[in-house]
Design an enzyme around this catalytic site. Structure first.
Site, PDB file in Angstrom:
ATOM      1  N   HIS A   1       1.237  -4.666   7.185  1.00  0.00           N
ATOM      2  CA  HIS A   1       2.547  -5.271   6.931  1.00  0.00           C
ATOM      3  C   HIS A   1       2.571  -6.656   7.570  1.00  0.00           C
ATOM      4  CE1 HIS A   1       4.952  -1.583   5.813  1.00  0.00           C
ATOM      5  NE2 HIS A   1       4.012  -0.978   6.516  1.00  0.00           N
TER       6      HIS A   1
ATOM      7  N   CYS B   1      -4.159   2.293  -4.559  1.00  0.00           N
ATOM      8  CA  CYS B   1      -5.370   2.095  -5.371  1.00  0.00           C
ATOM      9  C   CYS B   1      -4.974   1.624  -6.767  1.00  0.00           C
ATOM     10  CB  CYS B   1      -6.172   3.386  -5.473  1.00  0.00           C
ATOM     11  SG  CYS B   1      -7.187   3.774  -4.031  1.00  0.00           S
TER      12      CYS B   1
ATOM     13  N   HIS C   1     -10.422   2.517  -0.806  1.00  0.00           N
ATOM     14  CA  HIS C   1      -9.458   3.512  -0.325  1.00  0.00           C
ATOM     15  C   HIS C   1      -9.858   4.025   1.057  1.00  0.00           C
ATOM     16  CE1 HIS C   1      -6.353   6.559  -0.602  1.00  0.00           C
ATOM     17  NE2 HIS C   1      -7.238   7.432  -0.122  1.00  0.00           N
TER      18      HIS C   1
ATOM     19  N   CYS D   1      -3.685   7.773  -5.582  1.00  0.00           N
ATOM     20  CA  CYS D   1      -3.181   6.822  -4.579  1.00  0.00           C
ATOM     21  C   CYS D   1      -2.462   5.654  -5.250  1.00  0.00           C
ATOM     22  CB  CYS D   1      -4.341   6.308  -3.731  1.00  0.00           C
ATOM     23  SG  CYS D   1      -3.870   4.956  -2.632  1.00  0.00           S
TER      24      CYS D   1
ATOM     25  N   HIS E   1      -3.038   4.801   2.354  1.00  0.00           N
ATOM     26  CA  HIS E   1      -4.084   3.826   1.988  1.00  0.00           C
ATOM     27  C   HIS E   1      -3.773   2.668   2.919  1.00  0.00           C
ATOM     28  CE1 HIS E   1      -6.404   1.468  -1.307  1.00  0.00           C
ATOM     29  NE2 HIS E   1      -6.092   0.579  -0.378  1.00  0.00           N
TER      30      HIS E   1
ATOM     31  N   HIS F   1      -2.698  -0.394   5.013  1.00  0.00           N
ATOM     32  CA  HIS F   1      -2.012  -1.619   4.595  1.00  0.00           C
ATOM     33  C   HIS F   1      -1.506  -2.321   5.839  1.00  0.00           C
ATOM     34  CE1 HIS F   1       0.657   1.889   4.367  1.00  0.00           C
ATOM     35  NE2 HIS F   1       1.598   1.114   4.874  1.00  0.00           N
TER      36      HIS F   1
HETATM   37  P1  AMP Z   1       4.206   2.619   5.585  1.00  0.00           P
HETATM   38  O1  AMP Z   1       5.476   3.278   6.033  1.00  0.00           O
HETATM   39  O2  AMP Z   1       3.547   1.812   6.664  1.00  0.00           O
HETATM   40  O3  AMP Z   1       3.265   3.588   4.908  1.00  0.00           O
HETATM   41  O4  AMP Z   1       4.662   1.535   4.525  1.00  0.00           O
HETATM   42  C1  AMP Z   1       4.513   1.685   3.147  1.00  0.00           C
HETATM   43  C2  AMP Z   1       5.204   0.489   2.531  1.00  0.00           C
HETATM   44  O5  AMP Z   1       4.854   0.412   1.181  1.00  0.00           O
HETATM   45  C3  AMP Z   1       6.735   0.554   2.602  1.00  0.00           C
HETATM   46  O6  AMP Z   1       7.224  -0.589   3.297  1.00  0.00           O
HETATM   47  C4  AMP Z   1       7.142   0.571   1.139  1.00  0.00           C
HETATM   48  O7  AMP Z   1       8.335  -0.146   0.900  1.00  0.00           O
HETATM   49  C5  AMP Z   1       5.938  -0.071   0.466  1.00  0.00           C
HETATM   50  N1  AMP Z   1       5.750   0.307  -0.920  1.00  0.00           N
HETATM   51  C6  AMP Z   1       5.688   1.562  -1.427  1.00  0.00           C
HETATM   52  N2  AMP Z   1       5.473   1.519  -2.754  1.00  0.00           N
HETATM   53  C7  AMP Z   1       5.365   0.209  -3.088  1.00  0.00           C
HETATM   54  C8  AMP Z   1       5.138  -0.488  -4.300  1.00  0.00           C
HETATM   55  N3  AMP Z   1       4.960   0.150  -5.460  1.00  0.00           N
HETATM   56  N4  AMP Z   1       5.085  -1.828  -4.276  1.00  0.00           N
HETATM   57  C9  AMP Z   1       5.275  -2.501  -3.110  1.00  0.00           C
HETATM   58  N5  AMP Z   1       5.495  -1.901  -1.924  1.00  0.00           N
HETATM   59  C10 AMP Z   1       5.533  -0.563  -1.911  1.00  0.00           C
END
Ligand code: AMP
Length: 115
Positions: free
Chosen positions: A103, A8, A47, A5, A99, A101
């Site tokens: 926004h 993670c 996780h 992940c 995982h 998150h």
């Molecule tokens: P979701 O579509 O809700 O799963 O959003 C995942 C978010 O994670 C997207 O907005 C990506 O731009 C962001 N993301 C993916 N990898 C990274 C990373 N390494 N660092 C920061 N943001 C990330």
């Protein structure tokens, strides 16, 4: 920790990501592809793949994630202008990273309804 992940790995510090906030349970960091002038993510170190996987034992943790969103929004100077909190859950929502998150988007007028 799930070894496969990416969030993670970020939460454990493996990538050296700059944290806007860190506690023993939660980190916040900027989204790599920002959709607004301010766009950061709040994640638990634990996780949990999807919002629909949240268990009763996790409910305090989820509340703390919202509290962290408010703390970082204040640090980012969007408390007064406003911001949006979004959890994507599953395929139809567009969830890419499995995982959970939160926004947090702000710094401009956001459209409603979202696409
Ligand atoms: P979701 O579509 O809700 O799963 O959003 C995942 C978010 O994670 C997207 O907005 C990506 O731009 C962001 N993301 C993916 N990898 C990274 C990373 N390494 N660092 C920061 N943001 C990330």
């Amino acid at each position: 920790m799930n070894e496969d992940c990416i969030f993670c790995k970020i939460a454990s510090g493996q990538f050296g990501t700059e944290f806007l906030y860190e506690s023993d349970e939660i980190v916040a960091f900027r989204d790599i592809h920002p959709r607004a002038p301010i766009h950061f993510l709040v994640i638990p170190k634990k996780h949990i793949p999807k919002v629909s996987d949240i268990q009763p034992d996790d409910e305090v943790l989820i509340g703390k994630m919202v509290a962290v969103a408010n703390i970082v929004a204040k640090l980012e100077n969007i408390s007064e202008t406003g911001y949006r909190l979004i959890f994507n859950c599953g395929h139809d929502s567009g969830q890419d990273v499995f995982h959970i998150h939160l926004h947090v988007l702000g710094g401009r007028k956001l459209n409603w309804p979202p696409g």
